[in-house]
Design a protein around this motif. Structure first.
Motif, PDB file in Angstrom:
ATOM      1  N   THR A 156      -3.934   3.767  -5.437  1.00 27.25           N
ATOM      2  CA  THR A 156      -4.111   2.314  -5.440  1.00 27.25           C
ATOM      3  C   THR A 156      -5.145   1.902  -4.405  1.00 27.25           C
ATOM      4  OG1 THR A 156      -2.311   2.001  -3.848  1.00 27.25           O
ATOM      5  CG2 THR A 156      -1.744   1.920  -6.185  1.00 27.25           C
ATOM      6  N   ASP A 202      -6.276  -2.363  -9.154  1.00 24.78           N
ATOM      7  CA  ASP A 202      -5.878  -0.952  -9.270  1.00 24.78           C
ATOM      8  C   ASP A 202      -6.272  -0.366 -10.622  1.00 24.78           C
ATOM      9  OD1 ASP A 202      -4.753  -0.899  -6.752  1.00 24.78           O
ATOM     10  OD2 ASP A 202      -2.716  -1.296  -7.448  1.00 24.78           O
ATOM     11  N   TYR A 258      -3.035  -5.673  -7.312  1.00 19.92           N
ATOM     12  CA  TYR A 258      -2.483  -4.939  -8.452  1.00 19.92           C
ATOM     13  C   TYR A 258      -3.486  -4.863  -9.594  1.00 19.92           C
ATOM     14  CZ  TYR A 258       0.289  -3.949 -12.594  1.00 19.92           C
ATOM     15  OH  TYR A 258       0.740  -3.404 -13.773  1.00 19.92           O
ATOM     16  N   ASP A 282       0.814  -1.213   0.000  1.00 19.61           N
ATOM     17  CA  ASP A 282       0.000   0.000   0.000  1.00 19.61           C
ATOM     18  C   ASP A 282       0.848   1.264   0.000  1.00 19.61           C
ATOM     19  OD1 ASP A 282      -2.348  -1.466   0.019  1.00 19.61           O
ATOM     20  OD2 ASP A 282      -2.568  -1.427   2.194  1.00 19.61           O
ATOM     21  N   VAL A 336       0.525   2.886 -11.404  1.00 23.32           N
ATOM     22  CA  VAL A 336      -0.548   3.649 -10.761  1.00 23.32           C
ATOM     23  C   VAL A 336       0.048   4.382  -9.570  1.00 23.32           C
ATOM     24  CG1 VAL A 336      -2.756   3.490  -9.561  1.00 23.32           C
ATOM     25  CG2 VAL A 336      -2.260   1.963 -11.483  1.00 23.32           C
TER      26      VAL A 336
END
Length: 427
Positions: A385, A314, A311, A258, A380
């Motif tokens: 995220t 995202d 992932y 994170d 990203v």
């Protein structure tokens, strides 16, 4: 967490007993297969059959639940599990064992889907994250505890098969006696493989490869132990090490995910796991070296499952997260079916080292593909995220969707907090 345990302890206890029973039968078959003279190739087919049954059930069981209800499906599949476990020592034939493993994979998946739907129904938005964590911890502890049972003396040859059968039967009591009214059940149609690849090539390819690694841990670790000449006590320690590593590293890696580019973390974690597998090969099978490698591989491979899901999401809108997760679960299941078959072939060609050899190759491919994808599109931004949700590779579509609900809720809360902070700053 205390509130979660207070309201869901019976369901979590039932799931703990189920995982102990499931974890024991997997390792036990690996040991007994060697005693019966089954080759690594034969055992790879037997072990792969579980994942085939699991994959089929993930698509079929939701329809069964909608037709006849949670309780009937749960009771029926649980009865088949108990019966199949008792029949293994009576039918020491590779074809019978393969059929039995298909049945177990199908039934365990169905039981998990049913129990997880009850658990998710008992969860509020405020406690969903804690429930996911508690459930993942219970799963890992169940498998770790099951390995200790492997060393119980079994002169008759039946006792160690009776124990998981009894545990599974007992697990129904706390679940069925404590459930709230039957929840409504709906399932999400997965994305097509092309749609999933277009959204996240790394997520799709990575989940396929990690399916093979997970199947190696859960299906072939005990087979490796017997081929390498480990004692029962050593096999139990070796198999448990994968899950101890997973339990220890899930949350630190989740915290990191994170706070940094997830592709870099995926690449680094896969590289560390692959290096550990290579080290195990170079050790020449030294017991404590392979145990250390198992700790590292488990600590890398299981969190990678959750990292790849996080992932992928995202790049998705909230409405698409559940269908993408269902697609990722499917492609991971396909990889899990192929994994034991390839490992069994490798072990027949080069010996026990083939087990770690394939794990090293799979994690190496994840590393290289993550590095390649980093050159293909921008990452990203970290502040955009989603939230990492800890998940076990044995999770079903029900808890996959629950994890996405948690991620969406967390993202909405973060946006609301940012908006409030900006409003206060602007006076």
């Amino acid at each position: 967490m205390i509130d979660v345990m207070k309201h869901s302890w019976a369901l979590l206890l039932g799931m703990l007993l189920l995982m102990v029973g499931n974890g024991l039968q997997g390792s036990l078959l690996g040991v007994r297969g060697a005693e019966a003279g089954f080759s690594a190739g034969t055992m790879s087919v037997v072990m792969s059959a579980y994942f085939a049954g699991f994959l089929v059930a993930s698509r079929v069981v939701p329809g069964m639940i909608r037709r006849v209800g949670h309780v009937r499906v749960f009771a029926a599949l649980g009865s088949f599990i108990s019966a199949a476990l008792i029949l293994f020592p009576a039918l020491q034939d590779p074809f019978a064992w393969t059929a039995g493993r298909v049945v177990l994979g199908f039934c365990f998946c169905g039981v998990y889907v049913t129990a997880e739907s009850w658990l998710n129904n008992a969860t509020t938005n405020e406690t969903r994250g804690q429930t996911l964590s508690a459930y993942m911890i219970v799963q890992m502890i169940g498998i770790i505890v099951s390995q200790a049972l492997l060393i119980i003396p079994d002169v008759s040859g039946f006792l160690l098969f009776v124990i998981p059968s009894v545990l599974v039967s007992i697990s129904f009591a706390p679940i069925l006696l404590s459930i709230s009214p039957t929840p409504a059940f709906d399932s999400t149609k997965p994305m097509t493989l092309k749609e999933l690849y277009d959204v996240s090539p790394l997520g799709m390819v990575g989940m396929f490869l990690m399916g093979g690694v997970f199947a190696a841990q859960f299906g072939m670790a005990a087979v490796y132990g017997t081929q390498a000449g480990l004692t029962l006590g050593q096999i139990s320690i070796f198999v448990a090490s994968f899950y101890v590593g997973a339990l220890v590293m899930q949350y630190p890696l989740g915290w990191l995910s994170d706070r940094m580019d997830r592709r870099k973390l995926i690449m680094l974690v896969a590289a560390v796991g692959g290096t550990a597998a290579v080290a195990a090969i170079l050790s020449g099978g030294f017991f404590w070296a392979v145990v250390g490698a198992a700790l590292v591989i488990g600590g890398c491979a299981n969190p990678l499952y959750s990292l790849l899901i996080a992932y992928t999401t995202d790049f998705l809108e909230p409405d698409d997260m559940a269908s993408a997760s269902a697609g990722l679960l499917f492609i991971n299941g396909v990889g899990a079916i192929a994994g034991p078959l390839i490992i069994g072939y490798a072990m027949e060609m080069v010996g026990p080292a083939g087990f770690f050899m394939l794990i090293a190759v799979l994690l190496g491919l994840v590393t290289l593909y993550a590095l390649y994808r980093m050159t293909r599109r921008a990452s990203v931004p970290v502040d955009e995220t989603g939230t990492y949700a800890p998940l076990s590779p044995s999770a079903t579509p029900v808890f996959m969707e629950a994890a996405q609900e948690y991620a969406i809720d967390a993202a909405e809360e973060a946006e609301a907090e940012d908006a409030e902070a900006e409003r206060v700053a602007n006076g």
